[in-house]
Write a protein that holds these residues in place. Structure first.
Motif, PDB file in Angstrom:
ATOM      1  N   UNK A  71      -2.908  -3.002  -9.799  1.00 15.38           N
ATOM      2  CA  UNK A  71      -2.977  -1.918  -8.823  1.00 15.38           C
ATOM      3  C   UNK A  71      -4.430  -1.579  -8.546  1.00 15.38           C
ATOM      4  N   UNK A  72      -4.632  -1.033  -7.372  1.00 15.81           N
ATOM      5  CA  UNK A  72      -5.942  -0.531  -6.956  1.00 15.81           C
ATOM      6  C   UNK A  72      -5.712   0.784  -6.259  1.00 15.81           C
ATOM      7  N   UNK A  73      -6.685   1.663  -6.339  1.00 13.02           N
ATOM      8  CA  UNK A  73      -6.556   2.976  -5.711  1.00 13.02           C
ATOM      9  C   UNK A  73      -7.712   3.239  -4.776  1.00 13.02           C
ATOM     10  N   UNK A  74      -7.382   3.823  -3.609  1.00 16.91           N
ATOM     11  CA  UNK A  74      -8.414   4.268  -2.661  1.00 16.91           C
ATOM     12  C   UNK A  74      -8.115   5.684  -2.246  1.00 16.91           C
ATOM     13  N   UNK A 108      -4.086   9.926  -2.175  1.00 19.47           N
ATOM     14  CA  UNK A 108      -4.709   8.634  -2.399  1.00 19.47           C
ATOM     15  C   UNK A 108      -3.696   7.552  -2.049  1.00 19.47           C
ATOM     16  N   UNK A 109      -4.173   6.336  -1.977  1.00 17.69           N
ATOM     17  CA  UNK A 109      -3.303   5.184  -1.741  1.00 17.69           C
ATOM     18  C   UNK A 109      -3.430   4.236  -2.921  1.00 17.69           C
ATOM     19  N   UNK A 159       0.865  -1.183   0.000  1.00 18.28           N
ATOM     20  CA  UNK A 159       0.000   0.000   0.000  1.00 18.28           C
ATOM     21  C   UNK A 159       0.899   1.230   0.000  1.00 18.28           C
ATOM     22  N   UNK A 160       0.775   2.044  -1.046  1.00 16.02           N
ATOM     23  CA  UNK A 160       1.662   3.186  -1.244  1.00 16.02           C
ATOM     24  C   UNK A 160       0.869   4.489  -1.147  1.00 16.02           C
ATOM     25  N   UNK A 161       1.085   5.290  -0.082  1.00 17.55           N
ATOM     26  CA  UNK A 161       0.433   6.604   0.001  1.00 17.55           C
ATOM     27  C   UNK A 161       1.032   7.533  -1.062  1.00 17.55           C
ATOM     28  N   UNK A 162       0.170   8.265  -1.757  1.00 18.18           N
ATOM     29  CA  UNK A 162       0.616   9.148  -2.835  1.00 18.18           C
ATOM     30  C   UNK A 162      -0.033  10.520  -2.728  1.00 18.18           C
TER      31      UNK A 162
END
Length: 179
Positions: A176-179, A158-159, A135-138
């Protein structure tokens, strides 16, 4: 997966159905030799952060550049599927939603801005020499700039959850998935 990556660009507009368009960064992604990653949690985190930044880049708006990106970073067994999914997502309708021409180009006299900065992520799943999920915070910025542009580029947070496999000595992108 594709709509998730594609949706990054539309976070700022409130529409989360199209392709990603946050920042390009020249940092190497897994799959290049300039910054090798190790088969470790730290290596997976580093590879995922570089990949997240590249997925949010302006190169995603250019068909050939996007295909080169996935040729470089994607797991070989999934490469053609990933390319096809993203080619379908980055279409004229999506480009129109973010102010670009049907070919993904900004209007004359403007510049398309798209950048993503990734923080060190959290490894949520790790199997040595097999698979990792990070999980990568962006933080991203996207929009058009120019003399006739009345709305400045917008920022968002977003993450991205990046799934990788270990292939021939390096981490490779699978989804990949984004939240």
């Amino acid at each position: 997966m594709t709509l998730l990556v594609a949706g990054i660009a539309l976070v700022n507009t409130g529409d989360k159905t199209g392709p990603s368009a946050h920042g390009q960064r020249p940092a190497a992604a897994s799959g290049t030799r300039s910054e090798p990653t190790t088969d470790s949690r730290a290596g997976a985190r580093a590879a995922a952060a570089r990949i997240a930044e590249r997925l949010g880049g302006t190169e995603m708006m250019d068909n050939e550049a996007r295909r080169r990106l996935f040729t470089e970073i994607a797991a070989p067994a999934l490469r053609q599927k990933i390319i096809a999914e993203h080619d379908d997502a980055y279409d004229a309708e999506f480009f129109a939603q973010i102010g670009l021409s049907p070919q993904g180009k900004p209007p004359a006299g403007t510049e398309f801005i798209s950048r993503t900065e990734a923080s060190s992520g959290t490894v949520t799943h790790y199997q040595a020499q097999q698979r990792a999920t990070v999980e990568v915070p962006c933080t991203g910025i996207i929009g058009l700039k120019g003399p006739d542009v009345h709305e400045p580029p917008e920022a968002s947070q977003f993450t991205m959850t990046i799934t990788l496999i270990w292939h021939r000595g390096e981490w490779r992108f699978t989804e990949s998935k984004q939240t």
